[in-house]
Design an enzyme around this catalytic site. Structure first.
Site, PDB file in Angstrom:
ATOM      1  CB  SER A   1      55.868  74.785 139.256  1.00  0.00           C
ATOM      2  OG  SER A   1      57.116  74.394 139.778  1.00  0.00           O
TER       3      SER A   1
ATOM      4  CD  GLU B   1      38.235  66.537 145.280  1.00  0.00           C
ATOM      5  OE1 GLU B   1      38.968  67.488 145.634  1.00  0.00           O
ATOM      6  OE2 GLU B   1      37.880  66.355 144.093  1.00  0.00           O
TER       7      GLU B   1
ATOM      8  CB  THR C   1      47.014  70.187 139.247  1.00  0.00           C
ATOM      9  OG1 THR C   1      46.021  70.814 138.434  1.00  0.00           O
ATOM     10  CG2 THR C   1      48.374  70.452 138.650  1.00  0.00           C
TER      11      THR C   1
ATOM     12  CB  CYS D   1      49.158  44.518 140.822  1.00  0.00           C
ATOM     13  SG  CYS D   1      50.269  45.465 139.740  1.00  0.00           S
TER      14      CYS D   1
ATOM     15  CG  HIS E   1      60.813  72.572 142.359  1.00  0.00           C
ATOM     16  ND1 HIS E   1      61.450  71.997 141.285  1.00  0.00           N
ATOM     17  CD2 HIS E   1      59.486  72.537 142.092  1.00  0.00           C
ATOM     18  CE1 HIS E   1      60.543  71.631 140.394  1.00  0.00           C
ATOM     19  NE2 HIS E   1      59.341  71.939 140.856  1.00  0.00           N
TER      20      HIS E   1
ATOM     21  CB  CYS F   1      53.237  45.059 136.430  1.00  0.00           C
ATOM     22  SG  CYS F   1      52.533  44.351 134.934  1.00  0.00           S
TER      23      CYS F   1
ATOM     24  CB  VAL G   1      30.688  73.535 147.617  1.00  0.00           C
ATOM     25  CG1 VAL G   1      30.025  74.781 148.186  1.00  0.00           C
ATOM     26  CG2 VAL G   1      31.427  72.764 148.702  1.00  0.00           C
TER      27      VAL G   1
ATOM     28  CE  LYS H   1      60.491  75.253 139.490  1.00  0.00           C
ATOM     29  NZ  LYS H   1      59.200  75.936 139.623  1.00  0.00           N
TER      30      LYS H   1
END
Lengths: 415, 469
Positions: free
Chosen positions: B333, B32, B41, B392, B50, B394, B170, B247
């Site tokens: 999607s 990665e 994404t 944290c 879905h 919140c 890479v 969609k």
């Protein structure tokens, strides 16, 4: 279950003042603070200007906090540091610290947890989300408490006080503050901050200007900005400025998230209270300071904390009297009044806080009860950024109160 | 040592393939280029699983969507990833179009669907705009955290012998006659097969491999994320009727209790996750057509993700130009939903593997205090007092959780990687309170010094210097 007369949540300016006053009534008081020291946001406000009214001295934030800590140390108030409030359910408070998790309860609670800063999400700041976008208070903490810099070429979004203070602070530490972009046509900050932090340092303060988007992949590379109209729609050409840091000073909002189902005033984002700073919808729960409505001067936070703490103590001891309740209303041009309910009484004054919605010049602020004028205050100039007050003698209160802005031609006769 | 399979790209598809091949007993490595998995994404989508009525019949999208949907519940249980089958409702005014979706769903193998009349619609969605009169309910649709799912797939793989190399871009992959020698110009690895699952960057890796390139269209989708305190506008994930390009703008609860609104679908020429004033306004206007009372003033974050689109369908194939390369492109999607099915397709249909799945060592999810009772939290604190130190506010994340995240199998080193694993920084103050504390924790745990902590990639260090004073 651990039990007190009064539990104060938050050991900042509001909470310390409340705990001290609660203790004076004889109520057994606990003060809970999440940080490892008292003082709250004051600890990072190393600039001076605090205490001009309350102590008649010009103190830094930590100095102001320290004076209250010394007063608190002389009381019987129990203090729990490093303790986090996870939940408030009526008068049951779930607390967490390294000793464990437990529910504590009290006859009165004072909530003084302060406020939080509005973020990029609050203003829908468009563009990318690289490193270098922060809120002003976040940068203040980094600079003042950690001694670190997060940017060299800075654009400040919003002319709120913290942004103005940080413009000066960062300039002192060698950063170049390129501009302050304010979307409205006036500043929400104190006039003295505009002078001492912006004008004195020749930092451009652009009104009616919006940052339209941030550019940069890993780090901020620049921002686009454009003039906007009063509806905040872009009405001119976009320009670009290279910078590596965007600092948001776009407002504060009371941190009320912990209290379940709290009805909030949409103008303040804080609760509705009576003159004791007690929640209208829940007896025995009091709020003060920025947690109730965002203040400009810590001196007023302390005064408000004292009101809340004193009455919380009386309430716990069964001594709090609620006289006949009257509503406080307001006219055009005023954004909100606090408290919303006052009680009838004799030989005492009640102070109503308010903010105007736009700059007013050479007007009277007046208070009416049942059509009778009960007080008037002449204002050469009044800014939305400066909380104001008007006091009313309770002997005159026999009906709902209305606070209004009226013209200079007014001569003090009933309308 | 020559790995059986090298996967380039640590998104949800790459991680799902890594996980599947690991379960099949293969020696695998994943590269990665950024500092964490799910950084493209895979972290910037709607997090919807879905049902599968939207994809066109006969496509890989349709087949893998429906297969993937069926695999999700069991897989999430094994991975200790929260998943909820809350159901999706498509709303509109055109009954014919709703019936067409229903028919398409049936053809695709979707079950548990129901056409809703207006009274039923109003009952299930009390806040819905009155002019919307018909709906399609798909009970098999669900919500998940797409980045946590990706992280879990990768973590489980690492715990079972596979290797994940982060911050590895890479640069060359030379086929020696028997295997590939892969390098980033600093460190080399060998593998028999390469699987190109690099998403938006597919073509640059394909060129490097001399395999097929494809015309990739980038289409950005922008989002609003509302404060978790906002009363739930809907329990279901609510869609408009789909168009040719997308969609549509969805209003959905997230698995973490926020309301997520988006995405729009705007073609962009260069890859960029920049939101725009016009794009965000478009999302807002479209959402208001479904629920007019959305409290946009409670927005805590805007973000965007970029879909990579190649024609009408997924590209998942063995390269015909070079041997031992699998091309995966255009996974838009329903990519997230399809990811476990894509992994199966690569393993069984393309690679022809027949191995039985081995018994996997399961990952240990981070123990959280936010959802526990006082008694449970008390017991956790007695075991480890770092559960009593809150980092944290919140999202109620304790120091113990931050430390668990720092020590987790992928050994994350950035603030955002910790954010995705613990939720520290995802609340209404957006890290204002906790960012410095997370940095301090990295320093105390001796992973990264305070001054070197980055927001994401090593080029995004937070501190640029000391004060003069």
């Amino acid at each position: 279950m651990l039990n007190y007369d009064v539990i104060v949540i938050g050991g900042g300016a509001g909470g310390m003042a409340a705990a001290i006053e609660s203790d004076k009534t004889g109520a057994k008081t606990l003060l809970i603070e999440r940080d490892d020291k008292l003082g709250g946001i004051l600890n990072q406000c190393i600039h001076n200007g605090f205490g001009l009214h309350y102590f008649c001295e010009e103190l830094t934030g930590p100095e102001y906090a320290n004076k209250f800590e010394k007063k608190l140390a002389k009381t019987k108030v129990d203090v729990m540091l490093n303790t986090f409030v996870k939940k408030i359910d009526g008068k049951n408070i779930t607390i967490v610290n390294e000793n464990g998790c437990q529910v504590v309860t009290a006859k009165s609670i004072v909530i003084a947890m302060g406020c939080r800063e509005k973020t990029a999400g609050s203003i829908n700041l468009a563009g990318t989300r690289p490193v270098g976008i922060y809120t002003a208070g976040q940068v203040q903490r980094m600079v003042n408490l950690y001694g670190k810099m997060v940017g060299k070429r800075v654009v400040i979004v919003g002319s709120g006080d913290i942004g103005l203070i940080m413009a000066r602070r960062l300039t002192f530490e060698g950063a170049k503050v390129l501009m302050v972009a304010e979307i409205m046509s006036f500043t929400s900050g104190l006039s003295r901050n505009v002078q001492q932090c912006i004008k004195d340092f020749n930092i451009p303060l652009l009104f009616n200007t919006s940052i339209t988007r941030v550019v940069g992949t890993d780090r901020v590379e620049g921002v686009y900005y454009a003039p906007v109209d009063e509806k905040y729609n872009i009405c001119g050409r976009e320009k670009y400025i290279k910078c590596d840091c965007v600092i948001l000073s776009v407002g504060l909002t009371p941190e009320t998230s912990i209290i379940e189902n709290l009805k909030l005033n949409p103008v303040t984002n804080g609760a509705f209270v009576n003159e004791y700073r007690e929640l209208i919808d829940e007896k025995g729960v009091f709020m003060c300071g920025n947690n109730l409505h965002v203040h400009d001067l810590v001196d007023n936070v302390s005064i408000e904390g004292e009101i809340a703490g004193h009455n919380a103590g009386l309430n716990a001891l069964g001594k709090l009297k609620h006289g006949k309740a009257y509503n406080v209303k307001f006219g055009d041009g005023i954004r909100y009044v606090l408290p919303s309910i006052v009680f009838g009484g004799k030989n005492e004054e009640v102070t109503i806080n308010f903010r105007v919605g736009y700059k007013i010049v050479k007007k009277f602020i007046v208070a009416y009860v049942n059509g009778k004028l009960v007080n008037k205050k002449y204002c050469m100039s009044l800014n939305p950024g400066e909380m104001q007050s008007i006091s009313i003698n309770k002997d005159f209160i026999d009906g709902d109160i209305e606070v209004k802005i009226v013209d200079g031609g007014f001569l003090g006769m009933g309308v | 040592m020559i790995y059986d399979y090298a996967i380039i790209g640590g998104g949800v598809v790459g991680s799902a393939i890594l996980n599947k091949l690991t379960r099949l007993g293969k020696k695998c490595i994943l590269f990665e280029k950024s500092d964490d998995v799910a950084n493209g994404t895979s972290k910037a989508n709607t997090g919807l699983i879905h049902a599968g009525f939207d994809a066109h019949e006969g496509t890989l999208k349709a087949r893998l969507n429906v297969e993937g949907n069926k695999l999700f519940p069991k897989l999430c249980k094994e991975l200790f990833v929260p998943f909820k089958q809350n159901g999706a409702i498509v709303v509109g005014t055109d009954l014919e179009k709703i019936k067409n979706l229903y028919a398409r769903g049936t053809k695709n193998g979707v079950s548990n669907m129901q056409i809703l009349d207006q009274p039923t619609l109003k009952q299930l969605l009390p806040n819905l705009n009155d002019k919307l009169t018909v709906g399609l309910l798909a009970k098999s649709a669900g919500i998940v955290s797409p980045y946590l799912f990706t992280i879990a797939l990768a973590e489980e793989s690492v715990l079972n012998g596979s290797k994940v190399v982060l911050n590895y871009e890479v640069k060359r992959a030379q086929f020696t006659g028997t295997h590939f020698r892969i390098t980033n110009n600093i460190e080399e690895f060998d593998a028999f097969w390469i699987i190109n699952a690099t998403g938006a960057q597919y073509n640059s890796i394909a060129k490097l491999l001399h395999s097929e390139t494809y015309p990739i269209k980038y289409r950005i989708g922008e989002y609003y994320l509302l404060d978790s305190l906002v009363s739930p506008i809907t329990k279901y994930s609510v869609f408009p009727l789909p168009t040719a390009t997308s969609k549509g703008v969805v209003i959905t609860p997230t698995i973490d209790g926020n309301i997520l609104i988006g995405p729009n679908a705007t073609d962009i020429s260069d890859y960029s996750t920049a939101t725009s004033v016009s794009g965000l306004n478009e999302v807002k206007e479209k959402a208001k057509e479904i629920f007019s009372n959305i409290p946009f003033n409670k927005n805590i974050r805007n973000f965007a993700g970029v879909r990579s689109i190649v024609g009408e369908d997924f590209i998942i194939e063995k390269s015909k130009r070079v041997q031992n390369v699998i091309n995966i492109a255009g996974i838009c999607s329903p990519g997230l939903t399809s990811s476990p099915a894509i992994a199966n397709y690569v393993a069984f249909d393309l690679l022809g593997l027949k191995n039985k799945e081995k018994e996997m060592k399961r990952r240990t999810p981070i123990e959280t205090i936010r959802d526990k009772t006082p008694e449970q939290i008390n017991a956790m604190i007695k075991k480890d007092k770092n559960f009593g130190k809150i980092i944290c506010r919140c999202e109620c994340v304790s120091l113990a959780e931050i430390i668990q995240a720092i020590k987790s199998p992928l050994k994350p080193t950035s603030v955002d990687a910790i954010k995705r694993r613990t939720r520290a920084g995802m609340g209404r103050c957006q890290g204002n309170f906790c960012m410095a504390k997370v940095m301090e924790t990295f320093d105390k745990e001796k992973n990264v010094s305070f001054d070197n902590v980055a927001k994401e990639n090593p080029q995004s260090k937070i501190i640029i210097g000391e004060i003069k004073g």
